[in-house]
Scaffold this motif. Sequence first.
Motif, PDB file in Angstrom:
ATOM      1  N   CYS A 107       4.372  -1.256  -1.735  1.00 46.82           N
ATOM      2  CA  CYS A 107       5.055  -2.285  -1.100  1.00 46.82           C
ATOM      3  C   CYS A 107       5.273  -3.079  -2.631  1.00 46.82           C
ATOM      4  N   ALA A 108       6.703  -3.117  -2.550  1.00 45.57           N
ATOM      5  CA  ALA A 108       7.416  -3.718  -3.875  1.00 45.57           C
ATOM      6  C   ALA A 108       7.397  -5.358  -3.510  1.00 45.57           C
ATOM      7  N   ALA A 109       6.903  -6.341  -4.299  1.00 39.92           N
ATOM      8  CA  ALA A 109       6.990  -7.586  -4.163  1.00 39.92           C
ATOM      9  C   ALA A 109       7.838  -8.160  -4.954  1.00 39.92           C
ATOM     10  N   SER A 110       8.522  -9.292  -4.606  1.00 39.22           N
ATOM     11  CA  SER A 110       9.189 -10.245  -5.681  1.00 39.22           C
ATOM     12  C   SER A 110       9.451 -11.667  -5.037  1.00 39.22           C
ATOM     13  N   GLY A 111       9.990 -12.386  -5.762  1.00 37.88           N
ATOM     14  CA  GLY A 111      10.128 -13.772  -5.095  1.00 37.88           C
ATOM     15  C   GLY A 111       8.850 -14.866  -5.501  1.00 37.88           C
ATOM     16  N   PHE A 112       7.781 -14.249  -5.953  1.00 37.56           N
ATOM     17  CA  PHE A 112       6.711 -15.180  -6.134  1.00 37.56           C
ATOM     18  C   PHE A 112       5.727 -14.299  -7.249  1.00 37.56           C
ATOM     19  N   THR A 113       4.663 -15.306  -7.696  1.00 36.80           N
ATOM     20  CA  THR A 113       3.876 -14.663  -8.861  1.00 36.80           C
ATOM     21  C   THR A 113       2.809 -13.650  -8.102  1.00 36.80           C
ATOM     22  N   PHE A 114       3.044 -12.412  -8.073  1.00 40.27           N
ATOM     23  CA  PHE A 114       2.602 -11.523  -7.320  1.00 40.27           C
ATOM     24  C   PHE A 114       0.906 -11.428  -7.622  1.00 40.27           C
ATOM     25  N   SER A 115       0.601 -11.604  -8.829  1.00 40.90           N
ATOM     26  CA  SER A 115      -0.840 -11.597  -9.320  1.00 40.90           C
ATOM     27  C   SER A 115      -1.810 -12.495  -8.828  1.00 40.90           C
ATOM     28  N   ASN A 116      -1.053 -13.518  -8.346  1.00 37.26           N
ATOM     29  CA  ASN A 116      -1.683 -14.964  -7.684  1.00 37.26           C
ATOM     30  C   ASN A 116      -2.245 -14.780  -6.315  1.00 37.26           C
ATOM     31  N   TYR A 117      -1.857 -13.724  -5.600  1.00 39.50           N
ATOM     32  CA  TYR A 117      -1.694 -13.599  -4.206  1.00 39.50           C
ATOM     33  C   TYR A 117      -2.871 -12.430  -3.543  1.00 39.50           C
ATOM     34  N   ALA A 118      -3.513 -12.646  -2.627  1.00 36.02           N
ATOM     35  CA  ALA A 118      -4.020 -11.495  -1.842  1.00 36.02           C
ATOM     36  C   ALA A 118      -2.903 -10.899  -0.962  1.00 36.02           C
ATOM     37  N   MET A 119      -3.266  -9.654  -0.995  1.00 36.92           N
ATOM     38  CA  MET A 119      -2.062  -8.806  -0.247  1.00 36.92           C
ATOM     39  C   MET A 119      -2.837  -8.036   0.763  1.00 36.92           C
ATOM     40  N   GLY A 120      -1.852  -7.364   1.645  1.00 40.12           N
ATOM     41  CA  GLY A 120      -2.472  -6.377   2.691  1.00 40.12           C
ATOM     42  C   GLY A 120      -1.471  -5.515   3.360  1.00 40.12           C
ATOM     43  N   TRP A 121      -2.031  -4.652   4.162  1.00 37.40           N
ATOM     44  CA  TRP A 121      -1.427  -3.686   5.102  1.00 37.40           C
ATOM     45  C   TRP A 121      -1.705  -3.985   6.494  1.00 37.40           C
ATOM     46  N   PHE A 122      -0.600  -4.247   7.382  1.00 39.65           N
ATOM     47  CA  PHE A 122      -0.939  -3.915   8.785  1.00 39.65           C
ATOM     48  C   PHE A 122       0.014  -2.728   9.442  1.00 39.65           C
ATOM     49  N   ARG A 123      -0.457  -2.428  10.569  1.00 40.46           N
ATOM     50  CA  ARG A 123       0.321  -1.224  11.049  1.00 40.46           C
ATOM     51  C   ARG A 123       0.628  -1.648  12.791  1.00 40.46           C
ATOM     52  N   GLN A 124       1.769  -1.117  13.208  1.00 42.64           N
ATOM     53  CA  GLN A 124       1.933  -1.219  14.677  1.00 42.64           C
ATOM     54  C   GLN A 124       2.640  -0.036  15.332  1.00 42.64           C
ATOM     55  N   ALA A 125       1.858   0.546  16.507  1.00 40.66           N
ATOM     56  CA  ALA A 125       2.422   1.771  16.988  1.00 40.66           C
ATOM     57  C   ALA A 125       3.236   1.156  18.051  1.00 40.66           C
TER      58      ALA A 125
END
Length: 124
Positions: free
Chosen positions: A22-40
């Motif tokens: 997941c390539a992130a941009s537009g914010f200070t990436f290191s300051n934010y919690a991140m995650g993954w979801f899925r949908q079948a």
Amino acid sequence: QVQLVESGGGLVQAGDSLRLSCAASGFTFSNYAMGWFRQAPGKEREFVAGISWSGGDIAYRDSVKGRFTISRDNAKNTVYLQMNSLKPEDTAVYYCARDPTPYRIATARYLEVWGQGTLVTVSS
């Protein structure tokens, strides 16, 4: 503006591995919690994994514990999901997510799904 771009999905056989990015941009990436979801298809979106802003707190749904590993590379503004021992029930579109509030631990209900997703198909 916030942008999350998922990649790395594909068609694999049960027992194989994939690494999602997941390539992130537009914010200070290191300051934010991140995650993954899925949908079948035909199912509700579900939480897969999360990682705190510091990387020190990690959470997984029970069905992927021991098989999936979430990590982040702040130098590359990228969060990864290493998926091993894939099962047919892992088949879904996987979405990257961000906690809109900075400096928090991995909390599924705070994560906001973003991006177009990447399709993972696991054949039996």
